[in-house]
Every structure is written in C-alpha cells, then in structure tokens.
Design an enzyme around this catalytic site. Sequence first.
Site, PDB file in Angstrom:
ATOM      1  N   LYS A  63     -46.418  85.169  -3.616  1.00  0.00           N
ATOM      2  CA  LYS A  63     -45.330  84.232  -3.314  1.00  0.00           C
ATOM      3  C   LYS A  63     -45.417  83.686  -1.886  1.00  0.00           C
ATOM      4  CE  LYS A  63     -43.357  84.218  -7.322  1.00  0.00           C
ATOM      5  NZ  LYS A  63     -43.265  82.993  -8.119  1.00  0.00           N
ATOM      6  N   ASN A 113     -50.715  78.439 -20.986  1.00  0.00           N
ATOM      7  CA  ASN A 113     -50.915  79.734 -20.321  1.00  0.00           C
ATOM      8  C   ASN A 113     -51.632  79.439 -19.011  1.00  0.00           C
ATOM      9  OD1 ASN A 113     -51.814  82.156 -19.353  1.00  0.00           O
ATOM     10  ND2 ASN A 113     -52.583  82.902 -21.310  1.00  0.00           N
ATOM     11  N   VAL A 114     -50.957  79.667 -17.895  1.00  0.00           N
ATOM     12  CA  VAL A 114     -51.509  79.230 -16.608  1.00  0.00           C
ATOM     13  C   VAL A 114     -52.695  80.067 -16.136  1.00  0.00           C
ATOM     14  CG1 VAL A 114     -49.319  78.190 -15.871  1.00  0.00           C
ATOM     15  CG2 VAL A 114     -49.846  80.556 -15.193  1.00  0.00           C
ATOM     16  N   SER A 143     -39.160  78.044 -20.946  1.00  0.00           N
ATOM     17  CA  SER A 143     -38.367  78.360 -22.144  1.00  0.00           C
ATOM     18  C   SER A 143     -37.309  79.433 -21.919  1.00  0.00           C
ATOM     19  CB  SER A 143     -39.289  78.765 -23.295  1.00  0.00           C
ATOM     20  OG  SER A 143     -40.077  79.848 -22.912  1.00  0.00           O
ATOM     21  N   ASN A 200     -43.258  77.231 -12.227  1.00  0.00           N
ATOM     22  CA  ASN A 200     -42.240  78.286 -12.297  1.00  0.00           C
ATOM     23  C   ASN A 200     -42.776  79.584 -12.909  1.00  0.00           C
ATOM     24  OD1 ASN A 200     -39.319  79.353 -12.785  1.00  0.00           O
ATOM     25  ND2 ASN A 200     -40.252  79.286 -14.823  1.00  0.00           N
ATOM     26  N   SER A 228     -40.492  82.982  -3.572  1.00  0.00           N
ATOM     27  CA  SER A 228     -39.495  84.065  -3.662  1.00  0.00           C
ATOM     28  C   SER A 228     -39.166  84.573  -2.266  1.00  0.00           C
ATOM     29  CB  SER A 228     -40.055  85.227  -4.477  1.00  0.00           C
ATOM     30  OG  SER A 228     -39.231  86.361  -4.334  1.00  0.00           O
ATOM     31  N   TYR A 248     -46.886  90.947  -5.677  1.00  0.00           N
ATOM     32  CA  TYR A 248     -45.947  89.831  -5.901  1.00  0.00           C
ATOM     33  C   TYR A 248     -45.658  89.104  -4.588  1.00  0.00           C
ATOM     34  CZ  TYR A 248     -41.662  87.523  -7.590  1.00  0.00           C
ATOM     35  OH  TYR A 248     -40.693  86.613  -7.928  1.00  0.00           O
ATOM     36  N   GLY A 299     -43.395  77.953 -17.905  1.00  0.00           N
ATOM     37  CA  GLY A 299     -42.422  79.025 -18.151  1.00  0.00           C
ATOM     38  C   GLY A 299     -41.017  78.469 -18.286  1.00  0.00           C
ATOM     39  N   ILE A 358     -31.945  86.488  -8.486  1.00  0.00           N
ATOM     40  CA  ILE A 358     -31.306  85.594  -9.446  1.00  0.00           C
ATOM     41  C   ILE A 358     -31.193  86.330 -10.791  1.00  0.00           C
ATOM     42  CG2 ILE A 358     -31.536  83.352 -10.618  1.00  0.00           C
ATOM     43  CD1 ILE A 358     -31.305  83.053  -7.537  1.00  0.00           C
TER      44      ILE A 358
END
Length: 243
Positions: free
Chosen positions: A154, A58-59, A10, A85, A137, A150, A8, A183
């Site tokens: 994390k 693609n993970v 880009s 990431n 996170s 999520y 990730g 962020i």
Amino acid sequence: MKTALVTGGSRGIGKGIALELGKSFNVVVGYSSSKDSGEEVVEEIVKSGGTASTVEINVTNIESIEKAFTAIEKKYGGVDVLVNNAGITKDNILPRLKEDDWNDVIDTNLSGSFRTSQRAIKHMMKSKWGRIVYISSIVGMMGNQGQANYAASKAAIIGMSKSLAIEYAKKNITVNCVSPGFIISDMTMNIAEKVKLFLTSRIPMGKLGTGEDVSNCVAFLSSDSASYVTGETIHVNGGMYMS
Ligand code: NAP
C-alpha cells in the site's frame, strides 16, 4: 458517457465505488470470484437509471486483464476511469510470514494495479483524458503489526501513483490515491472484537468508516471537478493518522 472500471467492484468498498460512479459513468464492475454479487451491483445501478455490466478480471493474471479490457473496448470504447480497488491481506508476524503470502499480497495489491494501469493508459492517452485512482491504506502510511506485506504494497502504490502522475500530467490524465483508514467491509469483519475496540479508541471520530466515505472521494477524483488534482493522496480515516 465515459466508462469507469472498478476492480473488485462486486463487494465491500469496491461495490460502494461502483454504485457511486454509476451516477456519472458507464460502470464496469470487475470481479475475480464474486460474479453473482457483481450482477447484483449492476442491477442496482441499472435500476437507478445508470448503465453497467460485469467483467471477470483477475489482476494477478495478464490474460484475464487483456480479455477484460478487450471486452470493455468492444462494448464502450475503452476505460476512461480506472479504480484499482482489488486487494487482499495475508497477515502474519515476520517469523511466520511465508514467502508465498508476501508474494501473493504484493502481486495482487501492487503488481495487479501496475498491470491494469499499464493496459488502461493506452486508451487514456489516445483520448487525451483519463483518471486513475488507487485504493491505498492508512497501513501503508503508519504500518501495522502483522501486515508487513500489506503495508509494503500500500505504501508502494503511493510512490507508483506519484510517478505516473508526473509521467501523464501533460496528457490530461490524473493519477491519485484514496487511503482509507478502517472501513466496515468483509476485510475488516475478521478483525477480533477486542482489536476493533482498540482501533476505534484510536480514531478521533470514534467510529469505523463506511464504503460511502471512500466512494465519495473516489467520485470526486474521477470527476472534472478534480481536473487539477494529481499525485495526491486523500486520507479517509476519521482523523486516525493524526492520533
Ligand atoms: P474485501 O471486502 O475483502 O474485497 C476485496 C475485493 O478485492 C473483492 O471485490 C475481490 O473480488 C477483489 N479481489 C481480490 N483478489 C483479486 C484479484 N486477484 N483480482 C481481482 N479482484 C480481486 O475488501 P475491501 O475492504 O472492500 O477492500 C477494498 C480495497 O480497499 C482493498 O484494496 C483494500 O486493501 C483497501 N482498504 C480497505 C480497508 C478496510 O478497512 N476495509 C482499509 C484500507 C484500504 P472477488 O470477491 O470477485 O474475488
């Protein structure tokens, strides 16, 4: 020169990490859909005198991971620094959280990082040097309404990184996490202004963080200066976790 792969890489936080690592490593900018942005990151690194290229990875897809690592091995010899990431959110409160959304978030954020780490470790063991950095996170530490999936992904990343840190400590391979607070990125752009103001009021520094705040820590953990640091989580949150 050693080679770093940023999944990730880009856009968002990953882009900042790729640009920072471009000062010290060959950088492979991983993308799953944002190819053009990935090429732009490469251009920026090359313009500054670095070496970089993109790779589709693609993970959630083991074949995509295998293809990407094989291409990197052909070009640079292998991945010495792996920055996990890539991440997604699919938020909802428990009664409305669909099982597919639970599974997608765990599959991308947690299982994706497991798959890339498993693939990367072979070369690191052979070369007796390696760095794995996971982007966790603050939500994994504190929890957050509507983010059970999520937060679980994390928090689990931290447990996984500590286990791998012990497993590879004698092989000169360090495994650490960077745990950002809120962020500025595409991921946080969708948060309602009202919620953003509330979150900011809970951050002792009174502002959201930047990609640079995160990438500086990743660069440190990837460097030789951090050779005796493993199984750690660096919190980058303007003091939010304390408040
Ligand atoms: P973002 O702007 O939404 O970017 C997400 C990145 O993940 C994109 O580069 C995307 O690549 C990649 N990605 C998504 N699904 C993928 C998959 N299946 N395979 C490979 N790559 C995939 O998010 P961000 O804010 O930069 O977040 C980056 C990381 O930091 C995430 O792990 C996130 O959980 C974590 N984080 C962010 C914050 C924050 O406040 N922003 C706070 C704490 C932690 P494509 O565009 O190519 O699909």
